[in-house]
Design a protein around this motif. Structure first.
Motif, PDB file in Angstrom:
ATOM      1  N   ILE A  37       2.385   3.228  91.162  1.00 33.69           N
ATOM      2  CA  ILE A  37       2.202   2.676  92.508  1.00 33.69           C
ATOM      3  C   ILE A  37       1.106   1.606  92.538  1.00 33.69           C
ATOM      4  O   ILE A  37       1.320   0.514  93.078  1.00 33.69           O
ATOM      5  CB  ILE A  37       1.925   3.812  93.518  1.00 33.69           C
ATOM      6  N   PRO A  38      -0.069   1.852  91.928  1.00 34.50           N
ATOM      7  CA  PRO A  38      -1.088   0.799  92.003  1.00 34.50           C
ATOM      8  C   PRO A  38      -0.676  -0.491  91.294  1.00 34.50           C
ATOM      9  O   PRO A  38      -0.959  -1.587  91.791  1.00 34.50           O
ATOM     10  CB  PRO A  38      -2.323   1.423  91.328  1.00 34.50           C
ATOM     11  N   ASN A  39      -0.005  -0.371  90.139  1.00 32.19           N
ATOM     12  CA  ASN A  39       0.470  -1.588  89.472  1.00 32.19           C
ATOM     13  C   ASN A  39       1.474  -2.327  90.363  1.00 32.19           C
ATOM     14  O   ASN A  39       1.437  -3.553  90.494  1.00 32.19           O
ATOM     15  CB  ASN A  39       1.138  -1.246  88.138  1.00 32.19           C
ATOM     16  N   PHE A  40       2.396  -1.565  90.951  1.00 29.46           N
ATOM     17  CA  PHE A  40       3.406  -2.167  91.823  1.00 29.46           C
ATOM     18  C   PHE A  40       2.729  -2.915  92.992  1.00 29.46           C
ATOM     19  O   PHE A  40       3.109  -4.048  93.319  1.00 29.46           O
ATOM     20  CB  PHE A  40       4.344  -1.078  92.353  1.00 29.46           C
ATOM     21  N   GLU A  41       1.725  -2.278  93.576  1.00 27.52           N
ATOM     22  CA  GLU A  41       1.075  -2.933  94.715  1.00 27.52           C
ATOM     23  C   GLU A  41       0.338  -4.202  94.288  1.00 27.52           C
ATOM     24  O   GLU A  41       0.334  -5.207  95.004  1.00 27.52           O
ATOM     25  CB  GLU A  41       0.153  -1.949  95.425  1.00 27.52           C
ATOM     26  N   ASP A  42      -0.235  -4.165  93.069  1.00 24.09           N
ATOM     27  CA  ASP A  42      -0.877  -5.387  92.561  1.00 24.09           C
ATOM     28  C   ASP A  42       0.154  -6.466  92.252  1.00 24.09           C
ATOM     29  O   ASP A  42      -0.072  -7.647  92.496  1.00 24.09           O
ATOM     30  CB  ASP A  42      -1.695  -5.062  91.300  1.00 24.09           C
ATOM     31  N   TRP A  43       1.299  -6.038  91.664  1.00 24.52           N
ATOM     32  CA  TRP A  43       2.377  -7.008  91.394  1.00 24.52           C
ATOM     33  C   TRP A  43       2.763  -7.718  92.693  1.00 24.52           C
ATOM     34  O   TRP A  43       2.906  -8.922  92.743  1.00 24.52           O
ATOM     35  CB  TRP A  43       3.621  -6.293  90.865  1.00 24.52           C
ATOM     36  N   ARG A  99       1.899 -13.427  83.724  1.00 32.35           N
ATOM     37  CA  ARG A  99       0.532 -13.763  84.125  1.00 32.35           C
ATOM     38  C   ARG A  99      -0.104 -12.575  84.868  1.00 32.35           C
ATOM     39  O   ARG A  99      -1.229 -12.148  84.550  1.00 32.35           O
ATOM     40  CB  ARG A  99       0.557 -15.002  85.034  1.00 32.35           C
ATOM     41  N   VAL A 100       0.637 -12.021  85.811  1.00 34.55           N
ATOM     42  CA  VAL A 100       0.103 -10.894  86.587  1.00 34.55           C
ATOM     43  C   VAL A 100      -0.143  -9.691  85.669  1.00 34.55           C
ATOM     44  O   VAL A 100      -1.183  -9.025  85.754  1.00 34.55           O
ATOM     45  CB  VAL A 100       1.076 -10.518  87.730  1.00 34.55           C
ATOM     46  N   GLY A 101       0.802  -9.441  84.775  1.00 30.70           N
ATOM     47  CA  GLY A 101       0.676  -8.306  83.848  1.00 30.70           C
ATOM     48  C   GLY A 101      -0.554  -8.461  82.963  1.00 30.70           C
ATOM     49  O   GLY A 101      -1.296  -7.491  82.719  1.00 30.70           O
ATOM     50  N   ALA A 102      -0.772  -9.679  82.468  1.00 32.68           N
ATOM     51  CA  ALA A 102      -1.930  -9.921  81.603  1.00 32.68           C
ATOM     52  C   ALA A 102      -3.223  -9.707  82.382  1.00 32.68           C
ATOM     53  O   ALA A 102      -4.198  -9.132  81.866  1.00 32.68           O
ATOM     54  CB  ALA A 102      -1.868 -11.346  81.054  1.00 32.68           C
ATOM     55  N   GLU A 103      -3.228 -10.140  83.610  1.00 32.38           N
ATOM     56  CA  GLU A 103      -4.418  -9.979  84.450  1.00 32.38           C
ATOM     57  C   GLU A 103      -4.707  -8.490  84.678  1.00 32.38           C
ATOM     58  O   GLU A 103      -5.862  -8.045  84.601  1.00 32.38           O
ATOM     59  CB  GLU A 103      -4.200 -10.719  85.788  1.00 32.38           C
ATOM     60  N   LEU A 104      -3.636  -7.701  84.939  1.00 30.68           N
ATOM     61  CA  LEU A 104      -3.827  -6.262  85.166  1.00 30.68           C
ATOM     62  C   LEU A 104      -4.270  -5.562  83.888  1.00 30.68           C
ATOM     63  O   LEU A 104      -5.064  -4.614  83.932  1.00 30.68           O
ATOM     64  CB  LEU A 104      -2.534  -5.626  85.702  1.00 30.68           C
ATOM     65  N   ALA A 105      -3.777  -6.031  82.749  1.00 29.98           N
ATOM     66  CA  ALA A 105      -4.198  -5.438  81.475  1.00 29.98           C
ATOM     67  C   ALA A 105      -5.677  -5.731  81.229  1.00 29.98           C
ATOM     68  O   ALA A 105      -6.415  -4.898  80.679  1.00 29.98           O
ATOM     69  CB  ALA A 105      -3.346  -5.998  80.338  1.00 29.98           C
ATOM     70  N   ARG A 106      -6.079  -6.939  81.631  1.00 34.27           N
ATOM     71  CA  ARG A 106      -7.493  -7.289  81.458  1.00 34.27           C
ATOM     72  C   ARG A 106      -8.364  -6.478  82.429  1.00 34.27           C
ATOM     73  O   ARG A 106      -9.407  -5.943  82.058  1.00 34.27           O
ATOM     74  CB  ARG A 106      -7.666  -8.791  81.721  1.00 34.27           C
ATOM     75  N   ARG A 107      -7.856  -6.349  83.658  1.00 34.12           N
ATOM     76  CA  ARG A 107      -8.654  -5.708  84.697  1.00 34.12           C
ATOM     77  C   ARG A 107      -8.696  -4.183  84.518  1.00 34.12           C
ATOM     78  O   ARG A 107      -9.693  -3.547  84.789  1.00 34.12           O
ATOM     79  CB  ARG A 107      -8.048  -6.052  86.064  1.00 34.12           C
ATOM     80  N   TYR A 108      -7.584  -3.615  84.077  1.00 37.49           N
ATOM     81  CA  TYR A 108      -7.511  -2.152  83.915  1.00 37.49           C
ATOM     82  C   TYR A 108      -7.055  -1.833  82.480  1.00 37.49           C
ATOM     83  O   TYR A 108      -5.930  -1.382  82.254  1.00 37.49           O
ATOM     84  CB  TYR A 108      -6.514  -1.540  84.908  1.00 37.49           C
ATOM     85  N   PRO A 109      -7.902  -2.050  81.524  1.00 37.49           N
ATOM     86  CA  PRO A 109      -7.468  -1.890  80.124  1.00 37.49           C
ATOM     87  C   PRO A 109      -7.099  -0.457  79.769  1.00 37.49           C
ATOM     88  O   PRO A 109      -6.259  -0.231  78.900  1.00 37.49           O
ATOM     89  CB  PRO A 109      -8.696  -2.357  79.326  1.00 37.49           C
ATOM     90  N   ARG A 110      -7.705   0.515  80.463  1.00 41.33           N
ATOM     91  CA  ARG A 110      -7.476   1.915  80.083  1.00 41.33           C
ATOM     92  C   ARG A 110      -5.976   2.286  80.112  1.00 41.33           C
ATOM     93  O   ARG A 110      -5.448   2.679  79.078  1.00 41.33           O
ATOM     94  CB  ARG A 110      -8.307   2.829  81.001  1.00 41.33           C
ATOM     95  N   PRO A 111      -5.287   2.134  81.258  1.00 43.57           N
ATOM     96  CA  PRO A 111      -3.855   2.459  81.184  1.00 43.57           C
ATOM     97  C   PRO A 111      -2.985   1.237  80.851  1.00 43.57           C
ATOM     98  O   PRO A 111      -1.869   1.381  80.370  1.00 43.57           O
ATOM     99  CB  PRO A 111      -3.540   2.949  82.608  1.00 43.57           C
ATOM    100  N   ASN A 112      -3.475   0.032  81.083  1.00 44.43           N
ATOM    101  CA  ASN A 112      -2.590  -1.132  81.026  1.00 44.43           C
ATOM    102  C   ASN A 112      -2.688  -1.951  79.750  1.00 44.43           C
ATOM    103  O   ASN A 112      -1.961  -2.932  79.603  1.00 44.43           O
ATOM    104  CB  ASN A 112      -2.879  -2.069  82.210  1.00 44.43           C
ATOM    105  N   GLU A 113      -3.552  -1.558  78.837  1.00 41.86           N
ATOM    106  CA  GLU A 113      -3.698  -2.356  77.625  1.00 41.86           C
ATOM    107  C   GLU A 113      -2.382  -2.375  76.840  1.00 41.86           C
ATOM    108  O   GLU A 113      -1.763  -1.328  76.615  1.00 41.86           O
ATOM    109  CB  GLU A 113      -4.823  -1.774  76.746  1.00 41.86           C
TER     110      GLU A 113
END
Lengths: 235, 557
Positions: free
Chosen positions: B78-84, B238-252
């Motif tokens: 849900i949080p990834n979806f809302e950021d997307w 681009r959005v995915g890379a940003e989320l991976a950078r911002r939340y590396p713990r689950p999104n790396e």
């Protein structure tokens, strides 16, 4: 007879069949003139080339060499579709075995050349009726060929041959599959057509029927020979 | 036109006089065309027909992807979806769409009814361009709470449970024992995602809204007009890379990808349908070769007729036309038979399908199928009729001897060789398929499934907290293990090799994230490792499990 009346003129006509390495000279240098309104019989022994000559005259086959002029037009080297068109308009065929199409009625058989000509249905109907009347078969118009006797079938074939008002009727042993009575009837029919102005070329090996013609052309070994030659060849 | 009608009339008569030939040819063509019609109907329904929404080409699925782990498509949290949704620029709308089982109480029936319900973002209906037949869709903010308070019911449910009552909108019902209001009725036939009976807003607890690693949510979106698929893919990377950078713990290692919705929905069917299409095309070719051979034999028998027609002035083109007309009459009769068989074939395909067909697939012949059948009939006419027609029209004018000669025999032999070759190709393909199936059947799943049963237990969130669910499972397992004949019992979130690993209508994994440790009992792990131990897939509950040697409870928090 003058040149302007010649319907058919053959000059040095030859036909050679090639099978593997064997050459068969079916016709060798035929010279022949047939006038308009003439009734000509072609006779000769089996294999002498008379059917091959008739095929070339009817544009069913093309000569290997020589000239064929029909109605003042050279036709020896026409393409297939041009030959089909001339066959349809200028030539009427009567075959030994009638060659009526079994799936078609008498009327449709007679109508066939006109259908190929693209003639309107009303005109086809009138012409077919007239042709069938002429051979005495109008009452059988809706019958199938299988419902007719041999003599009747040949009369229908004659009607089919003359329905397109061709320049020449070519008959290949027209009595060959008929008993003598029906044969005579067909010959009488041809004679009557001739009297009406039709040009007829008939292949026959029966001297009785050849006598109906104005002129008989004798063939032997692919050549036209005269009576004296026949006697010497026969000797 | 007149001469064409004459040709048709003569063709009909000629065929009527050869009924054995005609019936054989029509049957062969009919079978070939029927198989092709049936399979093309499926191909058209799945692969060619657009999704039943406005501007369907703009509908896409948005995935998480992890190239390093070889994961091309995965659902998201849900949080990834809302950021997307917030950070992308390529979409007019984006919606989360999950499905779950819920209990509905209310309506004509006194008993609650278990429903397959889609939990969707509030903009779901607007995104798809679907207007409810009654009432409205969801309003903005209705998906913000913890529990759904509104529901849109399907047309089928409206008729079955509410008797088609037009006053259903505004009625109160209970969903999983909580009150909710019916706000709309979906249009007839609309059941998307596949098989759902109602839609509720995608609500979630505050904790769920924070769990970025809890991947369970499929996402659909509509691309803005003028934006290409490639541009939207770049946008989401681009959005995915940003989320991976911002939340590396689950999104790396995770990125985001966009794929056309229609292509994704049919992905699992495409290869099978194309193989099937190839197989029936081969069958048609065999039929064509068969009929062509029959026509060649018939042409030889009709040599005198064709010579006569030619002598009377029929050009070669005219003869070909006559013969092709006969072929066309045969093909039309075969086509009509084939279309009829195709109808039957469609029903057979439906009946033989190992899985239920998606609801959005309308497996019915329409104008396109009819046009295909007509075009195929014409092609078939040429396929089996042209060569014999050309061959027969080459007949010498003076005699038909050549038709029956060596060239005809060579052509007939050629057709026989073609038939045998094509038949062998089909046979080889069928053999390979059988072999594959046999090997698949013989493949060990890694555990012993004989004698195993499974039950699905759904515990409503409203009455079962996380602790109560674990307590329930422990107690149920203890009782099951005490039953005579039960060797082992285990609880697991996802049963191994379930009949379907996809959300109905969606082709993605439903639960890539491992269940909480507490949700997996020790027996579960032990049973999976020990292949000799009996294990089960499903049963109807504890009562049913008494006759089983073991049971696994799959429960859904």
């Amino acid at each position: 007879m003058s040149e302007q009346h010649a319907l058919i003129t053959l000059e040095g006509l030859t036909k050679v069949f090639y099978t593997d390495e064997v050459e068969t000279h079916a016709l060798s240098g035929i010279h022949l003139r047939i006038e308009k309104g003439e009734y000509v019989a072609i006779s000769g022994p089996s294999g002498c080339g008379k059917s091959t000559l008739l095929s070339i005259l009817g544009l069913l086959d093309s000569p290997t060499a020589g000239t064929y002029i029909l109605n003042s037009n050279p036709v020896q080297s026409l393409d297939l579709s041009q030959r089909a068109r001339i066959r349809n308009r200028e030539i009427g065929f009567i075959f030994q075995s009638f060659n009526l199409i079994g799936d078609l009625t008498v009327f449709e058989n007679v109508e066939l050349p006109l259908t190929y000509r693209g003639m309107a249905a009303s005109e086809r109907k009138a012409r077919c009726g007239e042709a069938l009347e002429k051979v005495g078969m109008a009452h059988r118009a809706k019958h199938l060929p299988s419902q007719l006797s041999g003599g009747q079938q040949q009369r229908v074939a004659v009607a089919r041959a003359l329905v397109g008002k061709p320049s020449v009727l070519l008959a290949d042993e027209p009595t060959g599959n008929l008993d003598s009575k029906n044969g005579e009837a067909v010959m009488d029919l041809l004679h009557e057509l001739h009297r009406g102005g039709a040009t007829i070329v008939m292949v026959t090996h029966d001297p009785r029927f050849a006598r109906h013609a104005d002129r008989t052309i004798h063939m032997f070994d692919g050549r036209v020979v005269d009576e004296s030659e026949i006697a010497s060849l026969s000797a | 036109m007149d001469s064409l009608l004459t040709d048709v009339r003569q063709a009909l008569r000629a065929l009527r006089r050869a009924p054995g030939f005609a019936l054989t040819a029509i049957a062969a063509i009919g079978l070939g065309l029927g198989a092709n019609t049936a399979v093309f109907t499926a191909v058209h329904a799945f692969l060619l027909r657009a999704l039943p929404f406005p501007e369907p080409e703009r509908l896409v699925f948005v995935y998480q992807a992890n190239p390093a782990r070889g994961i091309e498509r995965d659902v998201t949290s849900i949080p990834n979806f809302e950021d997307w949704r917030r950070e992308s620029h390529s979409f007019t709308a984006m919606a989360g769409v999950d499905t779950r089982r819920m209990a509905l109480a209310g309506g004509r029936e006194p008993e609650p009814q278990a429903l397959t319900v889609a939990t969707v973002s509030a903009n779901y209906f607007d995104l798809l361009g679907v207007a409810p037949a009654l009432g409205r869709g969801f309003s903005a903010g209705e998906d913000a709470g913890e529990y759904p308070e509104t529901i849109v019911i399907s047309d089928a449910l409206w008729r079955s449970r509410f008797g088609g009552d037009p006053g259903v909108v505004g009625r109160s019902v209970r969903l999983d024992e909580r009150p909710a209001t019916v706000v709309g009725v979906g249009p007839p036939g609309f059941a998307w995602p596949d098989g759902v009976e109602a839609w509720v807003p995608l609500t979630a607890s505050p904790q769920d809204r924070e769990q970025r690693g809890a991947l369970f949510l499929p996402v659909i979106a509509r691309i803005k007009p003028g934006v290409t698929l490639e541009a939207s893919q770049a946008d989401m990377r681009r959005v995915g890379a940003e989320l991976a950078r911002r939340y590396p713990r689950p999104n790396e290692g995770w990125t985001a990808d966009v794929q056309p919705a229609h292509g994704e929905l049919v992905r699992d069917y495409r290869a099978a349908l194309l193989v099937l299409m190839g197989a029936v095309a081969l069958i048609l070719l065999i039929a064509c070769a068969n009929v062509a051979n029959l026509l060649l034999v018939r042409a030889a028998a009709r040599a005198r007729e064709l010579s006569t027609r030619s002598a009377l002035g029929a050009s070669r083109l005219r003869l070909v036309r006559q013969l092709l007309t006969e072929s066309l009459v045969l093909a039309l009769a075969g086509g009509a038979l084939g279309f009829g068989l195709g109808f039957g074939g469609i029903e057979a395909l439906r009946a033989l399908s190992p899985v239920p067909l998606p609801a959005w697939v309308e497996l019915r012949p329409d104008a396109s199928v009819l046009a295909f059948c007509a075009a195929l009939t014409v092609l078939t006419t040429l396929g089996f009729g042209l060569f014999p027609a050309l061959f027969a029209s080459r007949a010498p004018l003076a005699s038909g001897a050549r038709i029956a000669g060596d060239p005809a025999r060579r052509a007939q032999r050629g057709f026989v060789v073609a038939q045998v070759g094509l038949a062998f190709a089909l046979l080889a393909c069928a053999g390979l398929l059988l072999r594959s199936f046999e090997r698949l059947s013989a493949t060990s799943p890694g555990f012993e499934a004989t004698g195993a049963v499974a039950a699905r237990m759904r515990l409503p969130d409203t009455r079962y907290t996380r602790e109560r669910r674990i307590q329930y499972a422990d107690e149920a397992l203890a009782r099951l293990r005490a039953l005579p004949g039960v060797e082992a019992a285990a609880a697991v979130q996802t049963v191994p090799l379930p009949a379907s690993t996809t959300t109905p209508g969606y082709a993605w994994r439903t639960s890539p994230s491992p269940p909480p440790t507490s949700a997996r009992s020790p027996a579960s792990t032990r049973s999976r490792r020990a292949t000799s131990r009996r294990w089960a897939f499903r049963c109807c509950g504890a009562a049913a499990s008494t006759s089983a040697t073991a049971a696994t409870i799959a429960w859904w928090p």
